[in-house]
Design an enzyme around this catalytic site. Sequence first.
Site, PDB file in Angstrom:
ATOM      1  N   HIS A  20       0.482  -1.346   0.654  1.00 42.76           N
ATOM      2  CA  HIS A  20       0.030  -0.237  -0.308  1.00 42.76           C
ATOM      3  C   HIS A  20       1.029   0.895   0.087  1.00 42.76           C
ATOM      4  O   HIS A  20       0.559   2.004  -0.908  1.00 42.76           O
ATOM      5  CB  HIS A  20      -0.956   0.027   1.059  1.00 42.76           C
ATOM      6  CG  HIS A  20      -2.230  -0.729   1.244  1.00 42.76           C
ATOM      7  ND1 HIS A  20      -3.443  -0.727   1.037  1.00 42.76           N
ATOM      8  CD2 HIS A  20      -2.221  -2.264   1.039  1.00 42.76           C
ATOM      9  CE1 HIS A  20      -4.505  -1.821   1.248  1.00 42.76           C
ATOM     10  NE2 HIS A  20      -3.327  -3.246   1.298  1.00 42.76           N
ATOM     11  N   ASP A 116      -5.378   6.588   2.298  1.00 44.98           N
ATOM     12  CA  ASP A 116      -5.240   5.184   1.567  1.00 44.98           C
ATOM     13  C   ASP A 116      -6.940   4.435   2.608  1.00 44.98           C
ATOM     14  O   ASP A 116      -7.620   4.682   3.427  1.00 44.98           O
ATOM     15  CB  ASP A 116      -4.531   4.056   2.958  1.00 44.98           C
ATOM     16  CG  ASP A 116      -4.355   2.458   2.114  1.00 44.98           C
ATOM     17  OD1 ASP A 116      -5.504   2.016   2.375  1.00 44.98           O
ATOM     18  OD2 ASP A 116      -3.889   2.167   1.133  1.00 44.98           O
ATOM     19  N   HIS A 355       0.992 -14.470  -7.547  1.00 45.08           N
ATOM     20  CA  HIS A 355      -0.162 -15.035  -6.346  1.00 45.08           C
ATOM     21  C   HIS A 355      -1.508 -13.367  -7.008  1.00 45.08           C
ATOM     22  O   HIS A 355      -2.524 -13.703  -6.350  1.00 45.08           O
ATOM     23  CB  HIS A 355       0.435 -14.315  -4.809  1.00 45.08           C
ATOM     24  CG  HIS A 355       1.193 -13.080  -4.703  1.00 45.08           C
ATOM     25  ND1 HIS A 355       1.613 -12.547  -5.645  1.00 45.08           N
ATOM     26  CD2 HIS A 355       0.926 -12.657  -3.593  1.00 45.08           C
ATOM     27  CE1 HIS A 355       2.154 -10.748  -5.572  1.00 45.08           C
ATOM     28  NE2 HIS A 355       1.622 -10.865  -3.681  1.00 45.08           N
ATOM     29  N   GLU A 363       3.117  -4.441 -12.237  1.00 44.88           N
ATOM     30  CA  GLU A 363       4.595  -4.744 -12.737  1.00 44.88           C
ATOM     31  C   GLU A 363       5.093  -5.706 -14.181  1.00 44.88           C
ATOM     32  O   GLU A 363       4.640  -5.675 -15.440  1.00 44.88           O
ATOM     33  CB  GLU A 363       5.585  -5.274 -11.798  1.00 44.88           C
ATOM     34  CG  GLU A 363       5.461  -4.008 -10.579  1.00 44.88           C
ATOM     35  CD  GLU A 363       5.981  -4.065  -9.351  1.00 44.88           C
ATOM     36  OE1 GLU A 363       5.776  -3.618  -8.351  1.00 44.88           O
ATOM     37  OE2 GLU A 363       6.001  -5.467  -9.442  1.00 44.88           O
TER      38      GLU A 363
END
Length: 467
Positions: A20, A116, A355, A363
């Site tokens: 995060h 966030d 995962h 990415e």
Amino acid sequence: MTSEGKALHILVIPLPAQGHLIPMLDLAHHLSLLLPSLSLTVLSTPTNLPLLHPFLSSTPSASPLLLPLSLPPAFHHVRTLPSPSDVATLIHAYSLLSPDILLWCRSNAPAAILADFFFPWTHHLAADLSVPRLVFYGVGPLLVSIFHRLWLDLPRPADPAALISFPSIPGSPSFSFSHLPSLYRRYVAGSGSPEWDFLRDEMVAGESAWAAVFNTFDALDGVYLCHLKGEMKFNRVFAVGPIHNALDRGGGTDVVAEELAVWLDGSPAKSVVYVCFGSQFTHGMAQGRALGEALEGSGARFVWCVGSDRVTGSDGKLVPEGFEERVKGRGMVVRGWAPQLEILRHRAVASFLTHCGWNSVLEGIVAGVMLLAWPMEADQFLNARVLVEEAGAAVLACAGGREIVPDPEELGKLLAESVNANAFVETRARSVEMGRKAKEAVLEGGSSFRDMEALVAELSELGLHNA
């Protein structure tokens, strides 16, 4: 794309977790470049301060606001998340800093708060200060859409295999209860406790925001971004990703990077499988053995980033005994940190067993490599759906956490095919195409470039009103 504007001060409140914090600080850094008048204050615990140094040293207009948490030391370190069952404790503890933050804000007068999305309690803070609240979503908008319905409808099936449908979301997705976001499943298990009930109440109340900023791009998530504008009635939605990493992520050594670079340089083009499951997940012994057997039996060249080699709760090691000697020359095992961006972008890498954490997803997409999806927890099953069923840029390799052990022979066959140019031709082509679209999105005239321009313009207006 710059804007002079008047002086503008923003308080940044990131979640203290690597996945995060890094993209949020990258966003803040880019905003500081585009808005020369911008000053930033980043909330942090004192123990986290050394890990903010790359951001602070490259962003002269930024400074930290240090406030200690009343939590065990493990919670204070940005690279050490609490166990999933303790996430509510962490979020609640941060909310208890509100009086101190409010006192600081009264003296320092930030014009806006950037928080966030795991910190919905900041909507009270913004309301008390009468300032706009921008919410940063370092996750995909499908997760946000699913969360919205979950917190409102509160499904609680007795059978973990029971399908939960979401007919109001585009495509009417369905997921088994066991594949729903971990945070919600932990809420169901822990509801009745004050901290978990606090979390649910805040998640519902905190959905309102002056602006929502997403680390994604229109070609990947446009249908869900449009849905959020209607379903959740966000006034402003800015998809500005993939947010380019502008800061040193640290954590490793030059020796590791140099050894990998030399090995990859000596590998044929599109011949290597990169295997990494993020910074938080730890394998079980049986999974480690199965993955090791699959890599060994595949015959493919590979880089396997294992993080810590020690299996949690065991005296054993993840990498099988003698494995590295048997695969010497065609495989590398990296313990601890690996320069993931550099690895993925290397010409030798053909595929990425991942995962499906959101940062890894982006990415891998930008690198244009074929993705082999192994979702395990959190939002990863939702991300895998977007990649496999919608974008067509990934193949499902396995699904499930430590309780799921893949068949080594089948997984090995998939790994071998992932470096075979004649296999998965359509998926490989879609991966390359999606990578091209991701790069175009952030170039001048692209969808994310335009949204970043619009975000900067809105912030400039805040600066004018605050002058």
